[in-house]
Scaffold this motif. Sequence first.
Motif, mmCIF file in Angstrom:
data_model
loop_
_atom_site.group_PDB
_atom_site.id
_atom_site.type_symbol
_atom_site.label_atom_id
_atom_site.label_comp_id
_atom_site.label_asym_id
_atom_site.label_seq_id
_atom_site.Cartn_x
_atom_site.Cartn_y
_atom_site.Cartn_z
ATOM 1 N N GLY A 175 0.682 -1.109 0.080
ATOM 2 C CA GLY A 175 0.034 0.128 -0.044
ATOM 3 C C GLY A 175 0.759 1.220 -0.009
ATOM 4 O O GLY A 175 0.267 2.527 -0.378
ATOM 5 N N VAL A 176 2.133 1.253 0.511
ATOM 6 C CA VAL A 176 2.939 2.237 0.528
ATOM 7 C C VAL A 176 2.990 2.989 -0.918
ATOM 8 O O VAL A 176 3.209 3.945 -1.475
ATOM 9 N N MET A 177 3.409 1.902 -1.977
ATOM 10 C CA MET A 177 3.560 2.343 -3.220
ATOM 11 C C MET A 177 2.171 2.594 -3.997
ATOM 12 O O MET A 177 2.083 3.531 -4.809
ATOM 13 N N LEU A 178 1.078 1.903 -3.544
ATOM 14 C CA LEU A 178 -0.116 2.131 -4.128
ATOM 15 C C LEU A 178 -0.769 3.377 -3.801
ATOM 16 O O LEU A 178 -1.018 4.129 -4.816
ATOM 17 N N ALA A 179 -0.773 3.792 -2.514
ATOM 18 C CA ALA A 179 -1.235 5.224 -1.987
ATOM 19 C C ALA A 179 -0.279 6.210 -2.778
ATOM 20 O O ALA A 179 -1.003 7.292 -3.111
ATOM 21 N N TYR A 180 0.996 5.937 -2.828
ATOM 22 C CA TYR A 180 1.790 7.266 -3.383
ATOM 23 C C TYR A 180 1.533 7.229 -4.808
ATOM 24 O O TYR A 180 1.238 8.473 -5.421
ATOM 25 N N ALA A 181 1.256 6.148 -5.500
ATOM 26 C CA ALA A 181 0.786 6.326 -7.059
ATOM 27 C C ALA A 181 -0.493 6.812 -7.315
ATOM 28 O O ALA A 181 -0.872 7.478 -8.137
ATOM 29 N N ALA A 182 -1.515 6.712 -6.022
ATOM 30 C CA ALA A 182 -2.677 7.432 -6.179
ATOM 31 C C ALA A 182 -2.595 9.042 -6.274
ATOM 32 O O ALA A 182 -3.341 9.658 -6.825
ATOM 33 N N HIS A 183 -1.504 9.413 -5.658
ATOM 34 C CA HIS A 183 -1.269 10.737 -5.372
ATOM 35 C C HIS A 183 -0.749 11.431 -6.598
ATOM 36 O O HIS A 183 -0.874 12.343 -7.217
#
Length: 319
Positions: A175-183
Amino acid sequence: MKTAFQIPDAVRDAVNGNWVDTRAPAHWRPWLRLSRIDRPIGTWLLLLPCWWGIGLAMMASGPRWFDLWIYPACAIGAVVMRGAGCTWNDITDRDIDGSVDRTRNRPLPSGQATLRGAYVWMALQLAIGLLVLLTLGRAAIWLGVLSLLPVLVYPFAKRFTWWPQVFLGIAFNWGVMLAYAAHRDGLDLAPIIAWFGGIAWTVFYDTIYAHQDAEYDALIGVKSTARLFGEDTPRWLAAFGALAVTLLAIAISATGIDGFGWWVAMAGLMAFAAHLVWQLYMLDLHDDQNQLRLFRSNRDAGMILAVFLGLAGLLQLAS
């Protein structure tokens, strides 16, 4: 109020007085237990790296209004995806769980839920997770789809490797990558390094957790870092804790943040590190309740870092 230990069908390591055991309708309890709603710590440990990712992204490019949705979207996703993952884990481990004291009251080995019902329940949770994921942008969607691979593999890892905690870390910190990518609609070095740091953190806390089952695991041939490290566990945990802190420090610097924001982020990381040191000091390898309490305390460790990274990100409004 009755505690979990006073409720005949409650799972042994459920939180005492949790609302599933004390307030939820009886016909819902098996499904909520499959999703570990009676043990919310896993949801927190899945969610907090997501919130780290938002903080790192804000540090890299400043806050966005869309972040006001990413935070709760990650929370919803953590609940349903952790639930789906735990349901899958219980499906694959239904025979093993019946042989372990801590897990024999889980819904499938105890007969509270059917195998067909578990598959339907897992599919429903995945569908909700997909609906949330579709709101987060193309890069996040692809990362979300890829995250299913480690989730599918993890339940089998303890059958073929002494390092199943690494596989858990791969899944739980995605999720650290997923949330970063969402931003940011993409990835760069910072979230990838943070992902590796999160994996090291997961080996730290899940090794503590796995010590509760070490004797049973040895009897049935299940592998874990707790069994691998044995009495040398404190030294191994110190190494993985140091690795986690080092990698997260590199990730913070990789965002390009400087000035007061960098100091705020690093203050949060030092508080996170201090919490890991405290856990090592308090650890008793021969006390199951001590291990469970320390494992659960990692919610606080991860939350401290999430709050400070978010504050550092918000400070970019003034830069």
